[in-house]
Design a protein around this motif. Structure first.
Motif, short mmCIF file in Angstrom:
data_model
loop_
_atom_site.label_atom_id
_atom_site.label_comp_id
_atom_site.label_asym_id
_atom_site.label_seq_id
_atom_site.Cartn_x
_atom_site.Cartn_y
_atom_site.Cartn_z
N ALA A 1 32.90 97.80 26.57
CA ALA A 1 32.40 96.46 26.22
C ALA A 1 33.55 95.59 25.71
CB ALA A 1 31.30 96.56 25.17
N ASP B 1 41.06 98.29 17.63
CA ASP B 1 40.34 99.50 18.05
C ASP B 1 40.84 100.70 17.27
OD1 ASP B 1 38.51 100.99 19.71
OD2 ASP B 1 40.30 101.83 20.64
N GLY C 1 40.11 103.81 18.17
CA GLY C 1 40.38 104.94 19.06
C GLY C 1 39.33 106.03 19.14
N SER C 2 38.05 105.68 19.08
CA SER C 2 37.03 106.73 19.23
C SER C 2 35.91 106.26 20.16
CB SER C 2 36.47 107.13 17.87
OG SER C 2 36.07 105.97 17.16
N SER C 3 36.32 105.78 21.35
CA SER C 3 35.33 105.32 22.33
C SER C 3 34.52 106.51 22.85
CB SER C 3 36.04 104.65 23.50
OG SER C 3 35.16 104.50 24.59
N ARG C 4 33.22 106.32 22.98
CA ARG C 4 32.39 107.39 23.59
C ARG C 4 32.83 107.60 25.03
NH1 ARG C 4 26.60 108.47 23.89
NH2 ARG C 4 26.27 106.33 24.61
N THR D 1 32.71 110.53 35.17
CA THR D 1 31.42 109.88 35.41
C THR D 1 31.20 109.71 36.91
OG1 THR D 1 30.14 107.84 35.20
CG2 THR D 1 32.50 107.63 34.90
N ASN E 1 28.16 108.13 37.91
CA ASN E 1 27.16 107.08 38.17
C ASN E 1 27.75 105.68 37.98
OD1 ASN E 1 27.24 106.70 35.37
ND2 ASN E 1 25.02 106.49 35.17
N VAL F 1 38.86 98.02 11.59
CA VAL F 1 38.40 96.86 10.83
C VAL F 1 37.48 97.35 9.72
CG1 VAL F 1 37.02 94.75 10.93
CG2 VAL F 1 38.61 95.30 12.79
N CYS G 1 23.05 109.30 32.58
CA CYS G 1 24.38 109.33 33.21
C CYS G 1 24.52 110.51 34.18
CB CYS G 1 25.47 109.51 32.16
SG CYS G 1 25.37 108.41 30.76
N ASP H 1 26.90 99.55 23.34
CA ASP H 1 25.94 100.47 22.70
C ASP H 1 25.47 99.98 21.33
OD1 ASP H 1 26.37 102.07 24.89
OD2 ASP H 1 27.34 103.71 23.80
N ILE I 1 27.91 102.41 30.63
CA ILE I 1 29.14 101.63 30.82
C ILE I 1 28.83 100.32 31.53
CG2 ILE I 1 31.38 101.61 31.98
CD1 ILE I 1 31.32 104.71 31.79
C1 LIG Z 1 29.66 112.78 26.94
C2 LIG Z 1 29.27 111.39 27.39
C3 LIG Z 1 29.11 111.14 28.74
C4 LIG Z 1 28.76 109.86 29.16
N1 LIG Z 1 28.68 109.64 30.50
C5 LIG Z 1 28.42 108.40 30.95
C6 LIG Z 1 28.36 108.13 32.35
O1 LIG Z 1 28.56 109.01 33.18
N2 LIG Z 1 28.05 106.86 32.75
C7 LIG Z 1 27.82 105.86 31.85
O2 LIG Z 1 27.56 104.72 32.26
N3 LIG Z 1 27.88 106.09 30.51
C8 LIG Z 1 28.18 107.32 30.05
N4 LIG Z 1 28.21 107.55 28.69
C9 LIG Z 1 27.91 106.43 27.76
C10 LIG Z 1 29.15 105.51 27.63
O3 LIG Z 1 30.25 106.28 27.19
C11 LIG Z 1 28.84 104.40 26.64
O4 LIG Z 1 27.65 103.73 27.02
C12 LIG Z 1 30.00 103.40 26.59
O5 LIG Z 1 31.20 104.03 26.19
C13 LIG Z 1 29.66 102.25 25.62
O6 LIG Z 1 30.77 101.39 25.52
P1 LIG Z 1 31.01 100.56 24.18
O7 LIG Z 1 32.23 99.76 24.46
O8 LIG Z 1 29.77 99.89 23.74
O9 LIG Z 1 31.30 101.66 23.05
P2 LIG Z 1 32.45 102.76 22.95
O10 LIG Z 1 32.92 103.17 24.27
O11 LIG Z 1 31.93 103.84 22.06
O12 LIG Z 1 33.64 101.98 22.22
C14 LIG Z 1 33.52 101.52 20.91
C15 LIG Z 1 34.93 101.35 20.35
O13 LIG Z 1 34.87 100.67 19.10
C16 LIG Z 1 35.85 101.21 18.23
N5 LIG Z 1 35.45 100.94 16.83
C17 LIG Z 1 34.31 101.31 16.20
N6 LIG Z 1 34.32 100.83 14.93
C18 LIG Z 1 35.50 100.18 14.77
C19 LIG Z 1 36.11 99.49 13.68
N7 LIG Z 1 35.48 99.36 12.51
N8 LIG Z 1 37.33 98.96 13.86
C20 LIG Z 1 38.00 99.08 15.06
N9 LIG Z 1 37.46 99.71 16.14
C21 LIG Z 1 36.24 100.25 15.98
C22 LIG Z 1 35.86 102.70 18.57
O14 LIG Z 1 37.11 103.28 18.23
C23 LIG Z 1 35.64 102.68 20.09
O15 LIG Z 1 36.87 102.71 20.79
C24 LIG Z 1 28.54 108.82 28.22
C25 LIG Z 1 28.69 109.09 26.85
C26 LIG Z 1 29.04 110.36 26.42
C27 LIG Z 1 29.21 110.63 24.97
#
Ligand SMILES: Cc1cc2nc3c(=O)[nH]c(=O)nc-3n(C[C@H](O)[C@H](O)[C@H](O)COP(=O)(O)OP(=O)(O)OC[C@H]3O[C@@H](n4cnc5c(N)ncnc54)[C@H](O)[C@@H]3O)c2cc1C
Length: 300
Positions: A12, A31, A33-36, A43, A45, A78, A135, A266, A274
């Motif tokens: 996102a 960031d 550094g703990s993106s799901r 992946t 899908n 942050v 997923c 999320d 994603i």
């Molecule tokens: C094992 C697994 C398999 C998956 N497989 C799929 C798949 O096949 N297809 C699919 O579409 N989805 C899949 N998903 C779901 C997908 O990973 C998430 O929907 C997607 O990553 C969401 O993106 P996001 O950017 O909202 O959040 P995230 O990817 O979680 O990124 C959030 C970011 O914010 C940062 N952050 C948080 N708090 C702070 C702060 N206070 N300061 C600075 N940075 C911060 C974190 O470090 C992180 O990097 C899967 C998830 C998991 C766990």
């Protein structure tokens, strides 16, 4: 003052960074550094990758794309966010940075089953532990699958997986506590119920093994259904509305209830995928651009 600060560098946040920097806006992304997405072994899908793509490769490509257009990214957490004159103040350690708008894209963290971290991570990398049947339910077609959890959410997950395989077992962390109508649905679907607690987690012959009161069990994959922690605290403390789980409420332009604060991915209410995170971020970024342009034309 920055035009927009993005908090979070997952799908996102990075999508928003690509859009906003291509709108010639001054942005900064933080960031920690703990993106799901970084946990996804591969992946299958996500559209556009017929052979699949690993989460790490996808994130690296998105980072490179955003950097090409001038994204400034800092690896930092942050720790504070507040509304301030003409926008927001964002706190990082002992610094405070001002921006006209903020996009929160901090995602969620899944609650894990009680097993050693190294075993969990090895099982996740092999697809023995999975977190998202939307997923990767396809990957467990006709396999032996467990769902670890109880209550409404876990029962719904077990029933969802039943359309991929007939061999589904719902394992309670302790004793099962299921609404009567869902108990009936689980029985009709042939989902086996096992009470916990379970222990003896191990990877054995390409299966995840565990022991319960009734004996030794092994599954091709296990889906924890223990809920997640929604990383929305920064926005909630700044005054934005969230639901009872902590998901931020947004309108159809990704505006939170706090003017100038947007949320995507999320952390906002919706499908945790994603593609959805990217779509929401594109909408948020374009709304931010239009909001800033209405305040002062962005002419070159
Ligand atoms: C094992 C697994 C398999 C998956 N497989 C799929 C798949 O096949 N297809 C699919 O579409 N989805 C899949 N998903 C779901 C997908 O990973 C998430 O929907 C997607 O990553 C969401 O993106 P996001 O950017 O909202 O959040 P995230 O990817 O979680 O990124 C959030 C970011 O914010 C940062 N952050 C948080 N708090 C702070 C702060 N206070 N300061 C600075 N940075 C911060 C974190 O470090 C992180 O990097 C899967 C998830 C998991 C766990």
């Amino acid at each position: 003052m920055d035009d927009c600060i993005i908090i979070g560098g997952g799908p996102a946040g990075l999508t928003a960074a690509i859009y906003l920097s291509r709108y010639h806006l001054k942005i900064r992304l933080f960031d920690c550094g703990s993106s799901r997405a970084a946990l996804i072994p591969c992946t299958h899908n996500h559209a556009g990758y017929p052979d699949g793509v690993s989460g790490l490769d996808l994130l690296a490509a998105m980072r490179a794309q955003a950097e090409k257009y001038g994204m400034v990214r800092e690896a930092a957490k942050v720790t504070g966010l507040r509304a301030a004159e003409r926008g927001f103040a964002v706190r990082i350690a002992d610094r405070e940075i001002r921006a006209r708008s903020v996009l929160l894209a901090t995602g969620v963290v899944n609650h894990r089953p009680p097993m050693p971290d190294d075993l969990h991570d090895a099982a996740l990398a092999q697809g023995r532990i999975r977190y998202c049947p939307v997923c990767d339910g396809y990957e467990v077609t006709d396999r032996r699958v467990a769902v670890y959890g109880t209550g409404e959410h876990a029962a719904r997950e077990a029933l969802f997986i039943r359309s991929f395989t007939r061999d589904v077992t719902l394992i309670a962390p302790d004793r099962h506590d299921l609404p009567p109508d869902q108990s009936a649905q689980l029985a009709a679907a042939g989902v086996a119920l096992i009470d916990g607690p379970v222990g003896g987690w191990a990877i054995e012959r390409e299966q995840l093994a565990l022991s319960a009161e009734g004996g030794h069990l092994a599954f091709d994959s296990l889906y924890p259904a223990l809920g997640s922690h929604i990383r929305s605290e920064l926005a909630v403390e700044a005054g934005a509305r969230a639901d009872e789980r902590g998901c931020l409420e947004v309108d159809d332009h990704q505006r939170t209830s706090l003017p100038g604060l947007f949320a995507a991915g999320d952390v906002a209410k919706g499908l945790d995928q994603i593609s959805h995170a990217m779509g929401e971020a594109g909408v948020a970024a374009t709304t931010i651009r239009n909001m800033l342009n209405a305040e002062a034309p962005l002419w070159r």
